[in-house]
Design a protein around this motif. Structure first.
Motif, PDB file in Angstrom:
ATOM      1  N   ALA A   1       0.872  -1.232   0.129  1.00 19.09           N
ATOM      2  CA  ALA A   1      -0.057  -0.108  -0.058  1.00 19.09           C
ATOM      3  C   ALA A   1       0.976   1.280   0.129  1.00 19.09           C
ATOM      4  N   LYS A   2       2.103   1.257   0.657  1.00 23.27           N
ATOM      5  CA  LYS A   2       2.811   2.454   0.743  1.00 23.27           C
ATOM      6  C   LYS A   2       3.167   2.824  -0.653  1.00 23.27           C
ATOM      7  N   SER A   3       3.765   1.699  -1.489  1.00 25.26           N
ATOM      8  CA  SER A   3       4.175   2.093  -2.694  1.00 25.26           C
ATOM      9  C   SER A   3       3.128   2.599  -3.653  1.00 25.26           C
ATOM     10  N   LYS A   4       2.048   2.004  -3.434  1.00 22.42           N
ATOM     11  CA  LYS A   4       0.720   2.638  -4.088  1.00 22.42           C
ATOM     12  C   LYS A   4       0.146   4.004  -3.873  1.00 22.42           C
ATOM     13  N   LEU A   5       0.521   4.274  -2.737  1.00 20.38           N
ATOM     14  CA  LEU A   5       0.370   5.772  -2.175  1.00 20.38           C
ATOM     15  C   LEU A   5       1.454   6.701  -2.836  1.00 20.38           C
ATOM     16  N   LEU A   6       2.698   6.144  -2.870  1.00 21.79           N
ATOM     17  CA  LEU A   6       3.746   6.883  -3.802  1.00 21.79           C
ATOM     18  C   LEU A   6       3.414   7.254  -5.143  1.00 21.79           C
ATOM     19  N   TRP A   7       3.004   6.137  -5.827  1.00 24.77           N
ATOM     20  CA  TRP A   7       2.447   6.142  -7.154  1.00 24.77           C
ATOM     21  C   TRP A   7       1.377   7.142  -7.221  1.00 24.77           C
ATOM     22  N   LEU A   8       0.265   7.354  -6.380  1.00 20.88           N
ATOM     23  CA  LEU A   8      -0.638   8.118  -6.322  1.00 20.88           C
ATOM     24  C   LEU A   8      -0.193   9.652  -6.264  1.00 20.88           C
ATOM     25  N   VAL A   9       0.765   9.862  -5.300  1.00 24.56           N
ATOM     26  CA  VAL A   9       1.272  11.140  -5.437  1.00 24.56           C
ATOM     27  C   VAL A   9       2.074  11.518  -6.676  1.00 24.56           C
ATOM     28  N   ALA A  10       2.627  10.682  -7.083  1.00 25.45           N
ATOM     29  CA  ALA A  10       3.374  11.099  -8.385  1.00 25.45           C
ATOM     30  C   ALA A  10       2.518  10.925  -9.429  1.00 25.45           C
TER      31      ALA A  10
END
Length: 108
Positions: free
Chosen positions: A32-41
């Motif tokens: 989930a943390k990686s998905k959140l970082l991609w969301l921010v990108a």
């Protein structure tokens, strides 16, 4: 015309995740943390369009508007992935969203 909501978006995301399960990170809390970082990108890409082309172009230029909306779709796709990672149902989202709305309506 029918509504297009989170239930349909989550179903689409599940189909996409299933298709690319051998290439993409699994849908689980650990990713989930990686998905959140991609969301921010992806959100950064949205604001870049506004910075580069301006609000007027988003409203009036079909190509800019399509690009802007595509990037918003990427944001929503990652948001749905995060929800799936944490097993947040559409009903749970709706209940908490409405409660948050009520709280915001009473703020000032």
């Amino acid at each position: 015309m029918s509504d297009f909501g989170f239930a349909e978006m989550q179903q689409i995301q599940k189909e996409l995740q299933e298709k690319y399960k051998d290439k993409w990170m699994p849908i689980e809390p650990a990713t989930a943390k990686s998905k959140l970082l991609w969301l921010v990108a992806e959100l950064g890409e949205v604001i870049d369009i506004v910075k580069k082309d301006g609000d007027k172009a988003v409203m009036t230029d079909p190509a800019v508007r399509t690009h802007f909306t595509e990037e918003l779709c990427d944001v929503l796709m990652y948001l749905n992935d995060v929800m799936l990672c944490y097993d947040i149902s559409v009903d749970e989202l709706k209940e908490i969203y409405r409660a948050k709305h009520r709280k915001n309506m009473e703020r000032w």
